[in-house]
Design a protein around this motif. Structure first.
Motif, PDB file in Angstrom:
ATOM      1  N   TYR A 153       0.838  -1.213   0.000  1.00 27.53           N
ATOM      2  CA  TYR A 153       0.000   0.000   0.000  1.00 27.53           C
ATOM      3  C   TYR A 153       0.869   1.257   0.000  1.00 27.53           C
ATOM      4  N   ASN A 154       1.867   1.309   0.866  1.00 26.91           N
ATOM      5  CA  ASN A 154       2.751   2.479   0.961  1.00 26.91           C
ATOM      6  C   ASN A 154       3.549   2.669  -0.329  1.00 26.91           C
ATOM      7  N   GLU A 155       3.983   1.562  -0.910  1.00 29.82           N
ATOM      8  CA  GLU A 155       4.733   1.641  -2.161  1.00 29.82           C
ATOM      9  C   GLU A 155       3.875   2.219  -3.279  1.00 29.82           C
ATOM     10  N   GLU A 202       1.869   6.708  -6.747  1.00 33.90           N
ATOM     11  CA  GLU A 202       0.770   7.574  -7.170  1.00 33.90           C
ATOM     12  C   GLU A 202       1.183   9.048  -7.094  1.00 33.90           C
ATOM     13  N   ALA A 203       1.908   9.407  -6.016  1.00 26.59           N
ATOM     14  CA  ALA A 203       2.353  10.795  -5.864  1.00 26.59           C
ATOM     15  C   ALA A 203       3.315  11.180  -6.981  1.00 26.59           C
ATOM     16  N   GLN A 204       4.222  10.281  -7.319  1.00 20.36           N
ATOM     17  CA  GLN A 204       5.194  10.562  -8.370  1.00 20.36           C
ATOM     18  C   GLN A 204       4.499  10.705  -9.726  1.00 20.36           C
ATOM     19  N   LEU A 205       3.515   9.832  -9.979  1.00 22.06           N
ATOM     20  CA  LEU A 205       2.784   9.903 -11.241  1.00 22.06           C
ATOM     21  C   LEU A 205       2.000  11.205 -11.372  1.00 22.06           C
ATOM     22  N   THR A 206       1.483  11.664 -10.259  1.00 20.74           N
ATOM     23  CA  THR A 206       0.721  12.925 -10.286  1.00 20.74           C
ATOM     24  C   THR A 206       1.606  14.095 -10.719  1.00 20.74           C
ATOM     25  N   GLN A 207       2.843  14.084 -10.238  1.00 19.11           N
ATOM     26  CA  GLN A 207       3.784  15.157 -10.593  1.00 19.11           C
ATOM     27  C   GLN A 207       4.158  15.096 -12.073  1.00 19.11           C
ATOM     28  N   ASP A 208       4.334  13.857 -12.585  1.00 18.06           N
ATOM     29  CA  ASP A 208       4.802  13.703 -13.964  1.00 18.06           C
ATOM     30  C   ASP A 208       3.675  13.787 -14.992  1.00 18.06           C
ATOM     31  N   ARG A 209       2.443  13.613 -14.566  1.00 22.85           N
ATOM     32  CA  ARG A 209       1.356  13.400 -15.516  1.00 22.85           C
ATOM     33  C   ARG A 209       1.204  14.536 -16.514  1.00 22.85           C
ATOM     34  N   GLU A 210       1.166  15.772 -16.016  1.00 31.78           N
ATOM     35  CA  GLU A 210       0.898  16.893 -16.916  1.00 31.78           C
ATOM     36  C   GLU A 210       1.960  17.004 -17.992  1.00 31.78           C
ATOM     37  N   ASN A 211       3.225  16.911 -17.562  1.00 29.66           N
ATOM     38  CA  ASN A 211       4.320  17.031 -18.543  1.00 29.66           C
ATOM     39  C   ASN A 211       4.275  15.898 -19.569  1.00 29.66           C
ATOM     40  N   ARG A 212       4.016  14.706 -19.113  1.00 29.87           N
ATOM     41  CA  ARG A 212       3.989  13.561 -20.027  1.00 29.87           C
ATOM     42  C   ARG A 212       2.796  13.645 -20.970  1.00 29.87           C
ATOM     43  N   LEU A 213       1.645  14.126 -20.464  1.00 31.19           N
ATOM     44  CA  LEU A 213       0.466  14.265 -21.313  1.00 31.19           C
ATOM     45  C   LEU A 213       0.720  15.256 -22.441  1.00 31.19           C
ATOM     46  N   LYS A 214       1.363  16.364 -22.091  1.00 34.30           N
ATOM     47  CA  LYS A 214       1.649  17.374 -23.108  1.00 34.30           C
ATOM     48  C   LYS A 214       2.598  16.791 -24.174  1.00 34.30           C
TER      49      LYS A 214
END
Length: 458
Positions: free
Chosen positions: A431-433, A438-450
Motif C-alpha cells: 500500500y505504501n509503495e 501515485e504521488a510521483q505519477l501525479t507530478q509527472d502526468r501533466e508534462n507527459r500528457l503534453k
C-alpha cells in the motif's frame, strides 16, 4: 541507356518500399502513443501489463487486504484468549478426575508396552506367513498329483506285466544283473504316440526278445536262469545291425513329399541308450514307416525296402502285403510310452514334494512361534482397545478428549495469527509503495500528457 533506366526503376522501387516500411512503423508508433495517452488519462501505468487495473484500484485492494488480514488476526487472537481461559478450567477438572482414572491409565500404558513388545518380537521372527501358506498349498496340490500319477503308473504296470514280465534267477553266484539289459519293448521310448502301431508291427515278436551284453550271458540265462517261459536272446556282441541305406531313405523321403506324405526310417522314431544301439537297429533298422498305403506301396517298389503304414499295413519287397483289423495293435508300445511319461512325471513331482516337505519342516518351528506371537498380539491389541474405550467413557476420558481438541484449536489459531500478521505487513508495505508511486505519477502526468499529445498530433 537501358541499364541506366533499369537502375532508376530499381531505385524508385526501393524508395517506395522504404516509404511503405516507414508508414507501417509510424502507424505502430501512433497506436502505441494513443494507448499510452489513454492509459495516462485513466491513471493506468504502462508497466502494469495487460491486466488493465488502475493504480487507485491497486491501492484500494492493498488497503482492503491489509485490513482483512488484521481483522482475521484479531479474531483468531480473541479465540485464543477465550480458549486459554476455558482450557484452564478443563485442565483443573481433568486433574480432579485423574486420580480416579490412574488405575485405568496405568493398565493402558502396561498393555500398550505389551503390544509394542509383541510387535517387535514378531518382526524379528524372520518368518513369512505368505511363503509358508504358498508352500502348504503347493504340498496339497503335489500330494494329489503324486497320488493320481502313482495310480496311473500302477494300472499301466499291471496291464503290461503279463506281456513284459521277464523273471530269472541268477545263473551263477554273484551274477551281475546289469549284463541283462531287458526286453526290447522296455529299452525304447516312442517319440510320437501316432507311430506306436507302426513301430509295434515293425518289431513284431522281436519286441519281447531279451537284450544281453554277451552271448555267454545269454547261454547262462537259458541254461541256469530258471526261465518261466521261452525267450529269444539278443547278445550285443554277436548281433548284426540292419540299416536302411541313406540313398534309400533319401529317395523314399522325396517320393513321399511328391505324394504329400512322409517317410522315416523306423529307427529314427524311437529313443534308446547308445549301449543297446546294435540291438535296436537289428529290430527297427531295416524298415521305413510311411504315412499312407499308396506312398508305402510306391516307396517299397522303388527302393526295395520293407515299409509299414501308420495303420500297421506291411509292404514287402517280395510283393507280400499284410494288413486288416488292428485289434489292439500298437497298444503295448502306446501303454509303455504312457507308463514312461507318467513314471518320469511321478519322479519329478515326488522330488518336488520332498523338497517342499523339507522346507515346511524347517519352517514349522518358526511357524509355531509366529502363530503364538500373532495370537498373543491379537489378544493384547483387543485388551488395549477395550481399556482405551473404557477410559474414553469416564469423566477423565471425556475431559481429556476435550482438552486435546481445545489445545489443537489454540495451536491452529496461533498459526493463523502469525500468518495473518505476516500478510498484513506485506499488504501495508505494498500500500505504501503504491501511494508513493501515485504521488510521483501525479507530478509527472501533466508534462507527459503534453509530450504525448504533441507526438500524436505530428
Amino acid at each position: 541507356a537501358i541499364t541506366e533506366m533499369e537502375k532508376n526503376i530499381s531505385d524508385k522501387i526501393s524508395a517506395i518500399q522504404k516509404a511503405k516500411d516507414e508508414s507501417v512503423e509510424a502507424e505502430e508508433t501512433l497506436a502505441r502513443l494513443q494507448t499510452e495517452y489513454q492509459n495516462m488519462c485513466a491513471g493506468i501505468s504502462s508497466d502494469e501489463g495487460d491486466e488493465g487495473r488502475t493504480l487507485p484500484d491497486q491501492i484500494s485492494k492493498a488497503y482492503s487486504d491489509a485490513n482483512t488480514a488484521d481483522a482475521k488476526a484479531k479474531q483468531a487472537q480473541m479465540k485464543i484468549n477465550h480458549l486459554e481461559k476455558s482450557l484452564k478450567s478443563v485442565e483443573k477438572d481433568m486433574n480432579k478426575e485423574k486420580s480416579s482414572a490412574a488405575k485405568l491409565s496405568k493398565k493402558r500404558d502396561t498393555t500398550a508396552e505389551k503390544v509394542d513388545g509383541l510387535r517387535k518380537k514378531l518382526s524379528k521372527t524372520n518368518f513369512s506367513e505368505a511363503d509358508f501358506n504358498t508352500l502348504e498349498n503347493e504340498k496339497i496340490e503335489l500330494d494329489n498329483s503324486v497320488s493320481i500319477l502313482q495310480e496311473k503308473v500302477d494300472t499301466l504296470s499291471a496291464q503290461l506285466e503279463g506281456r513284459l514280465a521277464f523273471n530269472y534267477s541268477d545263473p551263477v553266484r554273484g551274477f551281475d544283473r546289469s549284463k541283462v539289459k531287458g526286453l526290447v519293448a522296455r529299452l525304447i521310448d516312442i517319440k510320437l504316440p501316432k507311430h506306436s502301431t507302426a513301430l509295434e508291427v515293425v518289431a513284431g515278436g522281436k519286441l519281447y526278445q531279451v537284450v544281453v551284453d554277451e552271448a555267454i550271458t545269454g547261454k547262462a540265462l537259458l541254461n541256469n536262469g530258471k526261465l518261466q517261459r521261452r525267450v529269444t536272446i539278443i547278445p550285443l556282441d554277436k548281433i548284426t545291425p540292419r540299416r536302411v541305406s541313406s540313398a534309400a531313405a533319401d529317395r523314399a523321403s522325396n517320393i513321399a513329399k511328391d505324394l504329400n506324405s512322409t517317410s522315416h526310417p523306423a529307427i529314427e522314431l524311437v529313443g534308446f541308450d547308445e549301449e543297446v544301439r546294435s540291438a535296436i537297429e537289428h529290430v527297427f533298422g531295416s524298415t521305413l514307416v510311411v504315412d499312407g498305403m499308396k506312398a508305402a506301396n510306391t516307396i517299397c517298389d522303388a527302393t526295395k525296402t520293407r515299409t509299414v503304414t501308420l495303420d500297421g499295413d506291411i509292404y514287402e519287397p517280395s510283393g507280400l502285403i499284410s494288413g486288416g483289423s488292428k485289434d489292439n495293435l500298437g497298444s503295448t508300445l502306446s501303454k509303455i510310452s504312457q507308463l514312461s511319461a507318467a513314471s518320469m512325471e511321478l519322479r519329478e513331482k515326488t522330488k518336488r514334494l520332498n523338497t517342499v516337505v523339507n522346507k515346511l519342516e524347517s519352517m514349522s518351528s518358526q511357524s509355531r512361534q509366529f502363530e503364538k506371537l500373532s495370537g498373543d498380539l491379537e489378544i493384547a491389541t483387543s485388551e488395549l482397545a477395550a481399556v482405551e474405550k473404557h477410559i474414553s467413557q469416564t469423566s477423565y476420558g471425556m475431559l481429556k478428549d476435550k482438552f486435546d481438541a481445545m489445545t489443537k484449536e489454540i495451536s491452529d489459531a496461533t498459526e493463523e495469527v502469525e500468518q495473518m500478521g505476516k500478510t498484513k505487513d506485506e499488504k501495508w508495505a505494498l500500500y505504501n509503495e503504491l501511494k508513493e508511486k501515485e504521488a510521483q505519477l501525479t507530478q509527472d502526468r501533466e508534462n507527459r500528457l503534453k509530450t504525448i499529445e504533441a507526438s500524436v498530433k505530428k
